[in-house]
Design a protein around this motif. Structure first.
Motif, PDB file in Angstrom:
ATOM      1  N   SER A  55      -4.092  -8.965   7.270  1.00 39.80           N
ATOM      2  CA  SER A  55      -4.308  -9.630   8.564  1.00 39.80           C
ATOM      3  C   SER A  55      -5.306  -8.921   9.465  1.00 39.80           C
ATOM      4  N   ALA A  56      -6.540  -8.819   8.948  1.00 39.77           N
ATOM      5  CA  ALA A  56      -7.631  -8.359   9.797  1.00 39.77           C
ATOM      6  C   ALA A  56      -8.740  -9.387   9.708  1.00 39.77           C
ATOM      7  N   PRO A  57      -8.559 -10.529  10.410  1.00 38.88           N
ATOM      8  CA  PRO A  57      -9.513 -11.640  10.238  1.00 38.88           C
ATOM      9  C   PRO A  57     -10.947 -11.260  10.631  1.00 38.88           C
ATOM     10  N   ASP A  58     -11.106 -10.457  11.671  1.00 37.05           N
ATOM     11  CA  ASP A  58     -12.457 -10.086  12.108  1.00 37.05           C
ATOM     12  C   ASP A  58     -13.208  -9.394  10.981  1.00 37.05           C
ATOM     13  N   LEU A  59     -12.526  -8.409  10.370  1.00 38.94           N
ATOM     14  CA  LEU A  59     -13.176  -7.657   9.306  1.00 38.94           C
ATOM     15  C   LEU A  59     -13.491  -8.565   8.132  1.00 38.94           C
ATOM     16  N   ALA A  60     -12.539  -9.478   7.805  1.00 38.91           N
ATOM     17  CA  ALA A  60     -12.764 -10.367   6.674  1.00 38.91           C
ATOM     18  C   ALA A  60     -13.980 -11.254   6.911  1.00 38.91           C
ATOM     19  N   ILE A  61     -14.064 -11.838   8.117  1.00 36.11           N
ATOM     20  CA  ILE A  61     -15.211 -12.702   8.421  1.00 36.11           C
ATOM     21  C   ILE A  61     -16.506 -11.903   8.297  1.00 36.11           C
ATOM     22  N   THR A  62     -16.520 -10.702   8.901  1.00 35.91           N
ATOM     23  CA  THR A  62     -17.728  -9.893   8.855  1.00 35.91           C
ATOM     24  C   THR A  62     -18.108  -9.594   7.413  1.00 35.91           C
ATOM     25  N   GLN A  63     -17.125  -9.195   6.619  1.00 36.96           N
ATOM     26  CA  GLN A  63     -17.403  -8.837   5.232  1.00 36.96           C
ATOM     27  C   GLN A  63     -18.000 -10.027   4.478  1.00 36.96           C
ATOM     28  N   LEU A  64     -17.417 -11.220   4.664  1.00 34.11           N
ATOM     29  CA  LEU A  64     -17.916 -12.414   3.973  1.00 34.11           C
ATOM     30  C   LEU A  64     -19.347 -12.732   4.388  1.00 34.11           C
ATOM     31  N   LEU A  65     -19.590 -12.645   5.699  1.00 32.25           N
ATOM     32  CA  LEU A  65     -20.937 -12.976   6.185  1.00 32.25           C
ATOM     33  C   LEU A  65     -21.957 -11.974   5.662  1.00 32.25           C
ATOM     34  N   VAL A  66     -21.560 -10.701   5.668  1.00 31.68           N
ATOM     35  CA  VAL A  66     -22.497  -9.690   5.184  1.00 31.68           C
ATOM     36  C   VAL A  66     -22.806  -9.927   3.712  1.00 31.68           C
ATOM     37  N   GLU A  67     -21.759 -10.272   2.935  1.00 27.66           N
ATOM     38  CA  GLU A  67     -21.992 -10.554   1.521  1.00 27.66           C
ATOM     39  C   GLU A  67     -22.967 -11.708   1.347  1.00 27.66           C
ATOM     40  N   THR A  68     -22.761 -12.765   2.158  1.00 24.21           N
ATOM     41  CA  THR A  68     -23.632 -13.929   2.056  1.00 24.21           C
ATOM     42  C   THR A  68     -25.079 -13.558   2.350  1.00 24.21           C
ATOM     43  N   LEU A  69     -25.269 -12.831   3.451  1.00 21.45           N
ATOM     44  CA  LEU A  69     -26.642 -12.497   3.831  1.00 21.45           C
ATOM     45  C   LEU A  69     -27.259 -11.512   2.840  1.00 21.45           C
ATOM     46  N   THR A  70     -26.408 -10.679   2.205  1.00 20.30           N
ATOM     47  CA  THR A  70     -26.941  -9.795   1.170  1.00 20.30           C
ATOM     48  C   THR A  70     -27.526 -10.620   0.033  1.00 20.30           C
ATOM     49  N   VAL A  71     -26.830 -11.697  -0.313  1.00 19.03           N
ATOM     50  CA  VAL A  71     -27.354 -12.578  -1.364  1.00 19.03           C
ATOM     51  C   VAL A  71     -28.704 -13.136  -0.955  1.00 19.03           C
ATOM     52  N   VAL A  72     -28.812 -13.565   0.315  1.00 22.38           N
ATOM     53  CA  VAL A  72     -30.083 -14.119   0.794  1.00 22.38           C
ATOM     54  C   VAL A  72     -31.193 -13.089   0.645  1.00 22.38           C
ATOM     55  N   LEU A  73     -30.916 -11.850   1.120  1.00 20.72           N
ATOM     56  CA  LEU A  73     -31.946 -10.808   1.052  1.00 20.72           C
ATOM     57  C   LEU A  73     -32.285 -10.480  -0.398  1.00 20.72           C
ATOM     58  N   LEU A  74     -31.256 -10.434  -1.238  1.00 21.51           N
ATOM     59  CA  LEU A  74     -31.503 -10.108  -2.638  1.00 21.51           C
ATOM     60  C   LEU A  74     -32.349 -11.187  -3.301  1.00 21.51           C
ATOM     61  N   ALA A  75     -32.055 -12.443  -2.946  1.00 21.20           N
ATOM     62  CA  ALA A  75     -32.828 -13.542  -3.523  1.00 21.20           C
ATOM     63  C   ALA A  75     -34.311 -13.365  -3.204  1.00 21.20           C
ATOM     64  N   LEU A  76     -34.591 -12.813  -2.025  1.00 18.88           N
ATOM     65  CA  LEU A  76     -35.993 -12.648  -1.632  1.00 18.88           C
ATOM     66  C   LEU A  76     -36.663 -11.500  -2.373  1.00 18.88           C
ATOM     67  N   VAL A  77     -35.888 -10.456  -2.693  1.00 18.73           N
ATOM     68  CA  VAL A  77     -36.544  -9.276  -3.276  1.00 18.73           C
ATOM     69  C   VAL A  77     -36.386  -9.204  -4.794  1.00 18.73           C
ATOM     70  N   LEU A  78     -35.491 -10.007  -5.343  1.00 14.42           N
ATOM     71  CA  LEU A  78     -35.140  -9.830  -6.748  1.00 14.42           C
ATOM     72  C   LEU A  78     -36.358  -9.906  -7.663  1.00 14.42           C
ATOM     73  N   PHE A  79     -37.272 -10.825  -7.360  1.00 16.33           N
ATOM     74  CA  PHE A  79     -38.415 -11.038  -8.247  1.00 16.33           C
ATOM     75  C   PHE A  79     -39.472  -9.949  -8.109  1.00 16.33           C
ATOM     76  N   ARG A  80     -39.385  -9.209  -7.001  1.00 20.14           N
ATOM     77  CA  ARG A  80     -40.423  -8.208  -6.782  1.00 20.14           C
ATOM     78  C   ARG A  80     -40.004  -6.851  -7.336  1.00 20.14           C
ATOM     79  N   LEU A  81     -38.750  -6.718  -7.739  1.00 17.40           N
ATOM     80  CA  LEU A  81     -38.296  -5.406  -8.196  1.00 17.40           C
ATOM     81  C   LEU A  81     -38.809  -5.131  -9.603  1.00 17.40           C
ATOM     82  N   PRO A  82     -38.985  -3.842  -9.928  1.00 11.83           N
ATOM     83  CA  PRO A  82     -39.415  -3.511 -11.283  1.00 11.83           C
ATOM     84  C   PRO A  82     -38.299  -3.809 -12.273  1.00 11.83           C
ATOM     85  N   HIS A  83     -38.611  -3.626 -13.561  1.00 11.46           N
ATOM     86  CA  HIS A  83     -37.624  -3.923 -14.593  1.00 11.46           C
ATOM     87  C   HIS A  83     -36.374  -3.087 -14.396  1.00 11.46           C
ATOM     88  N   PHE A  84     -35.256  -3.686 -14.736  1.00 15.28           N
ATOM     89  CA  PHE A  84     -33.972  -3.017 -14.570  1.00 15.28           C
ATOM     90  C   PHE A  84     -33.805  -2.040 -15.724  1.00 15.28           C
TER      91      PHE A  84
END
Lengths: 770, 144
Positions: free
Chosen positions: A640-669
């Protein structure tokens, strides 16, 4: 008083604007400011001489016992008069000296800032305020030495002066803090009454060492004396004002001010007499080695500072009197001589004494000023220099056991000063004319207007030294030597002092006659010593420091994110783990059982973490990390820490957005680390995870620890006006933390932007424009 | 790769953005009493703008925003620092929260709210700065 002193910063702020309005004449107008302070100070003269110190209190940080209280007693008045009096004259002079210089506004600002800081330094009663002003003078001095910043030599000299004086400043800070602890007060006025307690205190040697280091570096005492001659690359007004009349006297001021608190002990006397003695001999010998007028004067300033330190070390009442008289005399004649050097420089284009001669016809006024000031430097009647010198001899002849040692050093040195004075006053102006790089012609009258009053003062104060009696008496009682007013006089009759003066004169005459041969001999004889002197130590120390910095940067900041992480984690494990084990002990396992769904979420996280480490595709690793994040969010929901849960979910979502932008520019894994390194990293990561677990358990079973959350819950509604405690903490209770974090966030965004846009710019440079 | 160009996403973004922004303001304002607050609201708004960016491209987003995301960060910091000042004015310790009720409608105004607004702007601005900067280098590579 605060307005008068701190107003200088405001005046320095309007200086560039004034300069734009009226050009070079702004310096004349700005000189009215020190003139106004001078008038005010003179108005206080009678009160201060009568023994009433003018105190103006201003609480600055009362909670920390730091105040901006100014205290105008005899010593402060003496210094303040010199600071604003000479400051005003040099300002007038600088207006002519730097006429048409594109950087004149910058000079005016720095000069006024320095003057204000210096004034604050001698008036401050609080140790912290004193230190702040002390460092301000060092900083503005750095900028003024490096005024011709396109010249690498000027930059180097400025850096050297800054490193030495602020290095000493750090020692001074330590010394002042210890002094405040030992004396249980931050106020100078209180501390000087606790001399006996302080000298008996176990911290006394440490605090004395710190304070003396600060004073010695500032006042160019051996082995730190070399920065002062190097600082002569500064424009001549700076040399005249900072490096002879005021800044370098700050150390003398501090030692004099603290004399009743710290002086009189064996350590004090021995250190000051020895250091002062070495410095004065060194300064005198080195002065004769120079042909550059400014360098010669600079070394003779070092000599004078050595004399003052020595006299402070001797510490009797007559010695203190002699020190103060000599200080005033030196400020007058050395300031004037530097200004003369500047006039010669702009008129003839050279500072080399051997390249000048017969200038008395072209520059009659300058020749007169030089002659007057040189008389005082040589200690000849009827100038203040003579009065000071007689006073010094009389003091040293009567003080045991140091008088003999001091005289042995001082008499030859004084003789060499006579030679310096003769060289400075005679060589450029008399004899056959020598062709100079520029045909000598007279210069703006403001140059002479700045120099002449100082030389005249040397003469007037010498003719009637009695005017100083009252002020000296007040200054002496401020530094713990109250008593009958000293009686200065030009003529003390025949006696040993006069004999010593005559001896010095004879020696000086000989040195002057044979200067050219003497110089060649000194040049050759001293070269190996100079090559092994303190300046070389300083350079070597700087070089070693750079090497060390380079080595540790290569080792710690090698540019690999993985090694940064490893270092950060290992230090964290070491420090926090040590604290946990020592102060708390390893926590036990909690008694309450684990619910089935909790175990499932934990298992999900563990699987996700292991997967992220093992998969060989970046996308899969990102997905695994994402599911880890969502599992964490789930934990927050479960507890029961809704604030933290919301923040965590949003951060995860935006991380996906940022990753989508950089994924193609990264060197080989690829795998960059070897098998062994991966095991090592696993060890570090495992330890870090284990430590976090241990910490959480320690928090859980730590019912002994006071809980802050109860207080926060109880205060959230009445004080914070909010029912969502998380938010109340963020924006009210811990708002300062949040403000800091917000700044970090802004900094990170700026960093990302700068990095990406710089890269974009680079690529657009390398590729042809579309 | 930034502009998708599909009709469904484009229309959806058009419709969702106002709703998301409204929701973010709602979260911001209610944050003091119920879950929400400046940080979360800023994240929600940034998500909305990111969606719009993917659907319509960088130019459209710049035209919509009118102010540069970097300026948003600066404005947020300014608001944050400004919210520390009223306490100083009243002679209370630095950063003490101040509460006022504006007379006509009984609207509550406070420095924590101002501060939260600053946090909102910084979070939104910082994320948009990073996202647009990443998009920008893409556009440099593929001139349209």
């Amino acid at each position: 008083m605060q307005a008068l002193v701190l107003g200088g910063f405001v005046v320095s702020g309007v200086a560039p604007w004034l300069h734009r309005l009226m050009g070079g004449r702004a310096a004349l107008l700005l000189a009215l400011w020190p003139a106004a302070i001078l008038a005010w100070l003179l108005g206080q003269w009678s009160g201060v001489v009568a023994g009433e110190a003018l105190v103006s209190e201003w609480a600055w940080m009362p909670a920390l016992d730091v105040s901006l209280t100014f205290r105008l007693d005899g010593l402060a008045l003496l210094f303040a008069l010199l600071i604003v009096g000479i400051g005003g004259l040099v300002l007038v002079y600088a207006g002519g000296y730097l006429r048409g210089h594109s950087q004149l506004p910058r000079f005016l600002v720095l000069f006024l800032v320095f003057m204000t800081a210096m004034l604050g330094l001698v008036l401050a009663d609080n140790l912290v305020a004193l230190f702040v002003f002390w460092e301000l003078t060092g900083l503005s001095s750095y900028l003024l030495i490096g005024f011709r910043h396109t010249d690498p030599l000027a930059r180097q000299a400025a850096r050297q002066a800054l490193l030495i004086t602020t290095g000493g400043g750090l020692a001074l800070l330590v010394g002042l803090i210890l002094l405040a602890q030992a004396g249980d007060s931050w106020s100078l006025a209180t501390l000087v009454t606790r001399g006996d307690t302080l000298r008996a205190h176990p911290l006394y040697p440490c605090l004395l060492a710190g304070i003396l280091l600060g004073a010695f570096t500032k006042s160019a005492q051996f082995p730190f004396q070399f920065w002062l001659p190097n600082a002569m690359v500064a424009p001549t007004p700076v040399s005249a004002y900072l490096h002879s009349a005021t800044l370098v006297k700050a150390g003398i001021y501090l030692m004099a001010r603290l004399h009743p608190a710290l002086g009189g002990s064996v350590a004090w006397t021995l250190t000051l007499v020895l250091v002062g003695g070495v410095t004065l001999v060194l300064g005198a010998v080195m002065a004769l080695r120079q042909t550059n007028l400014k360098l010669m004067l600079a070394h003779s300033t070092v000599m004078a500072l050595g004399v003052m330190t020595l006299l402070l070390g001797v510490g009797t009442r007559t010695a203190l009197t002699a020190c103060l008289v000599f200080l005033v005399a030196h400020a007058f004649y050395k300031g004037a001589l530097f200004l003369v050097a500047g006039i010669l420089d702009v008129s003839t284009g050279t500072l080399d004494i051997t390249a000048m001669g017969g200038l008395r016809h072209a520059l009659p006024g300058t020749a007169l000023v030089a002659a007057l000031a040189a008389l005082s430097l040589a200690g000849l009647p009827p100038t203040l220099g003579f009065v000071a010198k007689e006073q010094v001899w009389a003091t040293l002849l009567t003080s045991d056991p140091w008088g003999g040692v001091a005289l042995a050093a001082l008499v030859p040195a004084a003789g060499l000063m006579v030679a310096v004075a003769a060289i400075v006053a005679v060589r450029p102006f008399f004899g056959p004319p020598v062709a100079t790089p520029r045909a000598p012609r007279s210069r703006p009258s403001s140059l002479l207007l700045g120099a002449a009053p100082l030389a005249t003062l040397s003469l007037l104060a010498g003719l009637g030294p009695g005017v100083l009696d009252g002020l000296l008496s007040a200054a002496l009682s401020a530094i713990g030597a109250p008593g009958e007013a000293p009686h200065l006089a030009l003529w003390h009759g025949f006696g040993w002092p006069l004999a010593l003066s005559l001896g010095g004169l004879l020696l000086g005459w000989l040195a002057f006659r044979h200067w050219d041969r003497l110089r060649g001999w000194l040049e050759v004889g001293l070269a190996p010593w100079v090559a092994r002197g303190p300046e070389v130590w300083h350079a070597a120390l700087g070089w070693r420091t750079l090497q060390l910095a380079e080595w540790q940067t290569r080792w710690l900041q090698n540019g690999h994110l993985r090694s940064y992480l490893a270092i950060i984690l290992m230090s964290w494990i070491g420090l926090v783990g040590q604290a946990l084990v020592v102060h708390h002990g390893l926590p036990g396992w909690p008694s309450s059982g684990i619910q089935a769904f909790e175990g499932m979420v934990a298992g999900l996280m563990a699987v996700a973490a292991v997967t992220a480490c093992l998969v060989r595709s970046r996308l899969a690793a990102v997905a695994a990390l994402g599911s880890m994040g969502f599992a964490i969010a789930l934990t927050f929901v479960l507890f029961s820490a809704p604030d933290l849960a919301i923040t965590q979910l949003l951060v995860e979502t935006l991380t996906v957005v940022l990753l989508a932008l950089v994924l193609f520019r990264l060197p080989h894994f690829t795998r960059l680390s070897s098998f062994r390194q991966r095991w090592r990293d696993l060890g570090i990561a495992g330890l870090a995870g284990g430590l976090v677990t241990a910490l959480m358990l320690a928090v859980l079973d730590g019912e002994r620890l006071p809980r802050i959350s109860d207080w926060m819950v109880s205060q959230g509604q009445p004080l914070g006006h909010g029912r969502n405690l998380v938010n109340v903490i963020l924006v009210d209770i811990r708002a300062l933390d949040t403000l800091g974090e917000v700044f970090v966030l802004a900094l990170a965004a700026t960093g990302v932007y700068a990095m990406l846009c710089l890269r974009a710019e680079e690529s657009s440079w390398s590729s042809p424009a579309p | 790769m930034v502009k998708s160009g599909t009709l469904i996403l484009g229309v959806a973004a058009q419709l969702l953005l106002p709703l998301q922004l409204l929701f973010s303001v709602f979260l911001l304002l209610r944050g003091h009493d119920t879950p929400g607050g400046g940080f979360i609201a800023g994240l929600v708004a940034a998500g909305g703008f990111a969606l719009y960016l993917f659907a319509h491209g960088r130019r459209a987003l710049t035209a919509l925003l009118r102010i540069a995301p970097r300026d948003m960060v600066g404005l947020g910091l300014l608001l944050g620092v400004a919210s520390t000042l009223p306490a100083w004015w009243r002679g209370e310790p630095f950063f003490t929260a101040q509460w006022w009720t504006l007379p006509p409608f009984g609207v509550a105004l406070s420095t924590p709210l101002l501060f939260d607004l600053g946090v909102y702007l910084v979070v939104l601005g910082a994320l948009l700065t990073a996202i647009t900067a990443l998009v920008e280098i893409d556009q440099d590579d593929v001139p349209s």
